[in-house]
Design a protein around this motif. Structure first.
Motif, short mmCIF file in Angstrom:
data_model
loop_
_atom_site.label_atom_id
_atom_site.label_comp_id
_atom_site.label_asym_id
_atom_site.label_seq_id
_atom_site.Cartn_x
_atom_site.Cartn_y
_atom_site.Cartn_z
N ARG A 31 0.82 -1.22 0.00
CA ARG A 31 0.00 0.00 0.00
C ARG A 31 0.84 1.26 0.00
NH1 ARG A 31 -3.81 1.24 4.04
NH2 ARG A 31 -4.85 2.39 2.40
N GLY A 32 2.02 1.21 0.59
CA GLY A 32 2.89 2.38 0.61
C GLY A 32 3.02 2.99 1.99
N ALA A 33 3.39 4.27 2.00
CA ALA A 33 3.64 4.99 3.25
C ALA A 33 2.52 5.98 3.53
CB ALA A 33 4.98 5.72 3.17
N PHE A 34 2.22 6.14 4.81
CA PHE A 34 1.17 7.07 5.25
C PHE A 34 1.64 7.80 6.50
CE2 PHE A 34 -0.75 3.62 2.98
CZ PHE A 34 -1.78 4.18 2.25
N VAL A 35 1.17 9.04 6.65
CA VAL A 35 1.40 9.74 7.91
C VAL A 35 0.69 8.95 9.00
CG1 VAL A 35 1.06 11.87 9.22
CG2 VAL A 35 1.54 11.97 6.75
N ARG A 36 1.37 8.71 10.09
CA ARG A 36 0.80 7.85 11.12
C ARG A 36 -0.45 8.45 11.74
NH1 ARG A 36 3.64 5.73 16.68
NH2 ARG A 36 1.96 4.32 17.30
N SER A 37 -1.47 7.64 11.89
CA SER A 37 -2.68 8.01 12.61
C SER A 37 -2.65 7.32 13.97
CB SER A 37 -3.93 7.58 11.83
OG SER A 37 -4.02 8.25 10.60
N LEU A 38 -2.60 8.08 15.02
CA LEU A 38 -2.55 7.51 16.36
C LEU A 38 -3.93 7.01 16.78
CD1 LEU A 38 -0.37 10.17 18.24
CD2 LEU A 38 0.38 7.98 17.30
N THR A 39 -3.95 5.92 17.52
CA THR A 39 -5.18 5.44 18.14
C THR A 39 -5.22 5.93 19.59
OG1 THR A 39 -4.17 3.40 18.98
CG2 THR A 39 -5.05 3.37 16.73
N ALA A 40 -6.36 5.77 20.23
CA ALA A 40 -6.47 6.15 21.64
C ALA A 40 -5.47 5.38 22.48
CB ALA A 40 -7.90 5.92 22.13
N GLU B 69 -2.31 13.92 32.76
CA GLU B 69 -3.60 13.24 32.56
C GLU B 69 -4.54 14.10 31.73
OE1 GLU B 69 -4.98 12.33 36.47
OE2 GLU B 69 -3.85 10.43 36.61
N VAL B 70 -4.60 15.39 32.03
CA VAL B 70 -5.47 16.30 31.28
C VAL B 70 -5.03 16.36 29.82
CG1 VAL B 70 -6.14 18.72 30.97
CG2 VAL B 70 -6.19 17.69 33.25
N SER B 71 -3.73 16.49 29.59
CA SER B 71 -3.21 16.56 28.22
C SER B 71 -3.53 15.28 27.45
CB SER B 71 -1.70 16.79 28.25
OG SER B 71 -1.19 16.93 26.95
N CYS B 72 -3.37 14.14 28.10
CA CYS B 72 -3.68 12.86 27.46
C CYS B 72 -5.16 12.77 27.09
CB CYS B 72 -3.30 11.73 28.41
SG CYS B 72 -3.66 10.07 27.77
N GLU B 73 -6.03 13.12 28.01
CA GLU B 73 -7.47 13.01 27.75
C GLU B 73 -7.93 14.01 26.70
OE1 GLU B 73 -9.35 10.57 28.70
OE2 GLU B 73 -7.56 9.77 29.71
N GLU B 74 -7.31 15.19 26.63
CA GLU B 74 -7.66 16.16 25.59
C GLU B 74 -7.30 15.60 24.21
OE1 GLU B 74 -5.74 19.81 26.62
OE2 GLU B 74 -7.34 20.44 27.99
N SER B 75 -6.15 14.95 24.12
CA SER B 75 -5.74 14.36 22.84
C SER B 75 -6.70 13.25 22.42
CB SER B 75 -4.32 13.79 22.94
OG SER B 75 -3.37 14.82 23.10
N ILE B 76 -7.09 12.42 23.37
CA ILE B 76 -8.00 11.32 23.06
C ILE B 76 -9.39 11.84 22.69
CG2 ILE B 76 -9.20 9.33 24.06
CD1 ILE B 76 -6.61 8.76 25.63
N ALA B 77 -9.85 12.84 23.41
CA ALA B 77 -11.16 13.42 23.09
C ALA B 77 -11.16 14.01 21.68
CB ALA B 77 -11.52 14.49 24.12
N ALA B 78 -10.07 14.70 21.32
CA ALA B 78 -9.97 15.28 19.98
C ALA B 78 -9.93 14.18 18.92
CB ALA B 78 -8.73 16.15 19.89
N LEU B 79 -9.26 13.07 19.24
CA LEU B 79 -9.17 11.95 18.30
C LEU B 79 -10.54 11.35 18.04
CD1 LEU B 79 -7.30 9.96 16.77
CD2 LEU B 79 -7.15 8.64 18.89
N ARG B 80 -11.36 11.25 19.07
CA ARG B 80 -12.69 10.64 18.92
C ARG B 80 -13.65 11.52 18.15
NH1 ARG B 80 -12.67 8.41 25.15
NH2 ARG B 80 -11.65 6.41 24.71
N THR B 81 -13.43 12.83 18.15
CA THR B 81 -14.35 13.74 17.47
C THR B 81 -13.88 14.07 16.06
OG1 THR B 81 -13.24 15.69 18.42
CG2 THR B 81 -15.13 14.79 19.62
N SER B 82 -12.65 13.67 15.72
CA SER B 82 -12.13 14.02 14.39
C SER B 82 -12.58 13.00 13.35
CB SER B 82 -10.60 14.06 14.44
OG SER B 82 -10.07 12.79 14.74
#
Length: 225
Positions: free
Chosen positions: A77-86, A212-225
């Motif tokens: 498939r090739g190379a892709f910019v990494r998409s992080l999971t929660a 903890e706050v920084s981690c949860e903000e990243s995860i929340a943004a990931l779920r809404t994107s």
């Protein structure tokens, strides 16, 4: 007759940055500044043409970026910019928390060892409000990195450095540019002051909450994107 002096071998010539390294720098900056979004395909034909390099050189650069954790290489498939999971985000912050809390405990009350962190906070506080978001992000991460470096362990510092680009991807998720940068700088100053005070329990609690706050903000943004 005195023995002849043995001369050391000549030093090797210093070479210019290779095409591989130069290509990796350009692509890394494009990814970590948010211009190449998570999941974006990194097409060899297009990128090698734009960068003026061979496809082989590009493949090596992409392989290096994959080792840094910011590019995924998928067979056929090739190379892709990494998409992080929660779980990726939680795992990054799990290791980050271990290292930074160790630094807080080890440096608590040690004003001399905390001097670089004090300088880093000064740069964060002095960052202009209209500065590029990457400038604020780097000033923020520099503060945390100086805490870890303050432990004086090259091995721990290397481990933290290996995590930094993945943390930058996490901060991209967190929509770092929208943060109140003055409030963020003030919060980091408060964390430093508590570490300097020698109150280990309070410093650990404050840093734990921050991460903890920084981690949860990243995860929340990931779920809404």
């Amino acid at each position: 007759m005195p023995p002849s002096k043995v001369l050391p071998p000549p030093l090797p010539a210093v070479h210019r940055v290779s095409s591989v390294d130069a290509a990796a720098v350009v692509l890394r900056d494009q990814i970590l500044d948010g211009h190449l979004r998570p999941g974006s395909p990194l097409r060899e034909a297009d990128l090698s043409s734009q960068l003026g390099i061979s496809r082989h050189t590009l493949r090596v650069a992409l392989t290096n970026l994959a080792h840094e954790g910011i590019v995924n290489l998928e067979p056929n498939r090739g190379a892709f910019v990494r998409s992080l999971t929660a779980e990726d985000v939680r795992d990054c912050y799990r290791l980050r928390t271990i290292l930074e809390l160790q630094a807080v405990r080890g440096l608590s009350g040690n004003i001399a060892a905390l001097a670089p962190a004090r300088e880093a906070v000064g740069r964060l506080v002095g960052t202009p409000v209209d500065a590029a978001w990457s400038v604020s992000r780097e000033a923020d991460l520099t503060f945390h990195r100086t805490l870890v470096d303050g432990l004086g362990s090259a091995r721990i510092s290397r481990t933290y450095d290996s995590l930094l680009n993945e943390l930058r991807l996490c901060l991209l998720l967190e929509d770092f540019p929208s943060k109140d940068q003055q409030a963020n700088a003030g919060h980091h100053l408060r964390m430093l002051e508590v570490v300097e005070s020698g109150d280990v329990e309070a410093a650990v609690a404050l840093m734990t909450e921050h991460l903890e706050v920084s981690c949860e903000e990243s995860i929340a943004a990931l779920r809404t994107s």
